[in-house]
Design a protein around this motif. Sequence first.
Motif: not given
Length: 313
Positions: A68-86
């Motif tokens: 239901d919720i994703y809390f990012p924290i600002g690490f480099g892997f998120e740059d690549t993966w947050l869009e894929k998660f969405a």
Amino acid sequence: MRFLIPFILLVNFVYAQTNIVVSILPQQTFVEKIGADKINVVAMVTPGSNPHSYEPKPSQMVHISKADIYFPIGFGFEDTWLEKFANQNKNMKFVEMTKDIKRIMMKKHNHHHGDKHNEHDSHEHKKHKEHAHHDEHDEHDEHDEHKEEVKYKEDPHTWTSPQNVKIMAKNIYDTLVEIDASNKDYYLNNYNNFLEEINQTDKKIKEIFSKIPKDSKFMVFHPAWGYFAKDYNLVQFPIEVEGKEPKPKMLKRIIEEAKKENIKAIFTQSEFSDKSAKVIADELKIKVIKETPLATNWSKNLIHVANTIANNK
């Protein structure tokens, strides 16, 4: 029999948990402190993995699809993966756990001088950007005899500061209440209890550091303790930045400065190579201490790090 199905549906509704995904284990601890048995939370980065370059496993993508919720924290892997998660889960809500935290900046290199509180907060970074050419020229002339370029990036290790964790706790509380208002009192009680735990952690650390000089230095392989250093008037002395080992000439300079500063120990992490740390430790006859800011038991870990720094001064 006709009452059985509605009853089962009611039970499932009453005990339905909010599914949450976070990037790292300390975040999981914070969310569980407030959400407790009303939530189900999993962390992406597994123990011992590098959060800057982590690649989620296929099994973890299943959690993303149910979240239901994703809390990012600002690490480099998120740059690549947050869009894929969405794309994996278009109904999942992304919430900034670090909203309202004042960021500090990390030097991308320049090991010639200690990194006091990572030396630049967000205000100074803005000033740096506005006067980039002038500042870089001064930095080179005044601080770097080898004319190496100095760059900055935001330090993502926000949770090493108890004051920052208070802000995160409020953001988590607000999010849970927004999505599950019927349990507001439950979340509020847990939130207040967690705030007290944070205050006690901060108090204990201040007691530990009360007997060491202000601006005491501690050496780290990976510069993950900038916010911790800022909170407690310490100086973080990094060997590497962004996972890169220093070259031989740089290593020699680090050893010379460590001797001058009377460094007593080097902190390393299991997530990164400690080859350079061991070279320095052997040369200076000092200890290599394995510590990670990614520990699940956030409070105990910070207190242990504080004790280690204080005992090795």
